[in-house]
Design an enzyme around this catalytic site. Structure first.
Site, PDB file in Angstrom:
ATOM      1  N   HIS A   1      10.714-137.579   0.068  1.00  0.00           N
ATOM      2  CA  HIS A   1      11.787-137.031  -0.770  1.00  0.00           C
ATOM      3  C   HIS A   1      12.559-138.156  -1.441  1.00  0.00           C
ATOM      4  O   HIS A   1      12.517-139.308  -1.001  1.00  0.00           O
ATOM      5  CB  HIS A   1      12.749-136.186   0.069  1.00  0.00           C
ATOM      6  CG  HIS A   1      12.133-134.940   0.631  1.00  0.00           C
ATOM      7  ND1 HIS A   1      11.394-134.950   1.792  1.00  0.00           N
ATOM      8  CD2 HIS A   1      12.123-133.655   0.181  1.00  0.00           C
ATOM      9  CE1 HIS A   1      10.960-133.714   2.041  1.00  0.00           C
ATOM     10  NE2 HIS A   1      11.394-132.920   1.082  1.00  0.00           N
TER      11      HIS A   1
ATOM     12  N   ASP B   1       9.273-135.332  -3.435  1.00  0.00           N
ATOM     13  CA  ASP B   1       9.921-134.095  -3.875  1.00  0.00           C
ATOM     14  C   ASP B   1      11.378-134.307  -4.287  1.00  0.00           C
ATOM     15  O   ASP B   1      12.033-135.267  -3.863  1.00  0.00           O
ATOM     16  CB  ASP B   1       9.893-133.061  -2.745  1.00  0.00           C
ATOM     17  CG  ASP B   1       8.522-132.453  -2.522  1.00  0.00           C
ATOM     18  OD1 ASP B   1       7.549-132.956  -3.098  1.00  0.00           O
ATOM     19  OD2 ASP B   1       8.427-131.479  -1.751  1.00  0.00           O
TER      20      ASP B   1
END
Length: 268
Positions: A232, A86
């Protein structure tokens, strides 16, 4: 078909036009009114609090399907997992692409529209290397995504979708809600964009923890066939690439490979 010849379920589930949460809410409020009238305000108030807590559960629990279908695990019976990354594109993206290539791994990058518009060459490179690209909202309103109204929610989803389609020539099929939150207004724009919502079942808060060994140990302990792993890039601590490198090393040692959902869909 899966490894034992059974048909796999449909993975890409776009929200329908019906609103089951609305009918549930109306029924719950009718029950509150009836109980309040029959047994008094204490019983009625208790039920009202319970129904509102259930609505909040649908907002804050990433795997809750109250406001539309959500995919949180792949139906893989062998040691394959879906890596999802992400918050990009970021300064980490080139190193992550080289790392994934070196390990023969694939991932889906859930990108923020504003960041993609600022660095379109990275978005195109992600696609050129054979990785997936998903919609992760246009502006990543982390503190307030759960409370967005219908107009702002639509703008966040549709604008990101249009930005990524313009850059790559192909609209994303998957949506990752900011912080995994949802509300009653998320389903309509997802339906209009043909997007399916994706959660996860393995995470270690790698966006805030600056301890690669600890993060990977937690991720490793939760791995299972078909797991959707939340990762992430571009976090302030600057150690995401290191964490993902260590995770890929441990996955290889444990016999885990990566898979994209499209590969499973093609085998249905």
């Amino acid at each position: 078909m899966d490894a034992i010849g059974q048909p796999l379920p449909v993975l890409h589930r776009v929200p329908g036009a019906s609103r089951p949460w609305l009918w549930w809410l109306l029924a719950a409020h009718a029950a509150v009114a009836l109980l309040w009238w029959q047994l008094g305000w204490k019983a009625g108030l208790a039920l009202m609090v319970a129904t509102h807590l259930a609505c909040l559960w649908g907002v804050f629990w990433p795997r809750a399907a109250m406001y539309g279908p959500v995919l949180s695990h792949l139906p893989a019976s062998d040691r394959r997992v879906w890596l999802t990354i992400d918050d990009g594109p970021s300064d980490d993206t080139p190193a992550l692409l080289d790392l994934l290539d070196a390990c023969g791994a694939k991932a889906t990058f859930f990108l923020v529209g504003e960041r993609a518009a600022a660095r379109p060459e990275l978005v195109r490179e992600i696609a050129a290397r054979g990785h997936g690209i998903g919609n992760h909202s246009h502006g990543h309103p982390q503190a307030w995504f759960w409370a967005l109204g219908p107009a702002r929610m639509r703008r966040e989803i549709v604008q990101c979708q249009e930005t990524l389609r313009a850059i790559t020539g192909c609209p994303p099929r998957w949506f990752r809600a900011v912080v995994g939150h949802a509300n009653p207004f998320v389903s309509a724009p997802l339906r209009d964009c043909g997007l399916a919502r994706v959660a996860w079942d393995v995470r270690a808060f790698d966006a805030v923890r600056a301890d690669p060994a600890g993060v990977v140990a937690h991720l490793e302990s939760a791995l299972s066939p078909g797991a959707i792993v939340l990762l992430h890039e571009g976090s302030p601590h600057g150690r995401n690439v290191e964490m993902i490198a260590l995770l890929l090393q441990r996955m290889q040692a444990l016999g885990y490979a990566t898979v994209l959902p499209e590969e499973l869909e093609r085998s249905v």
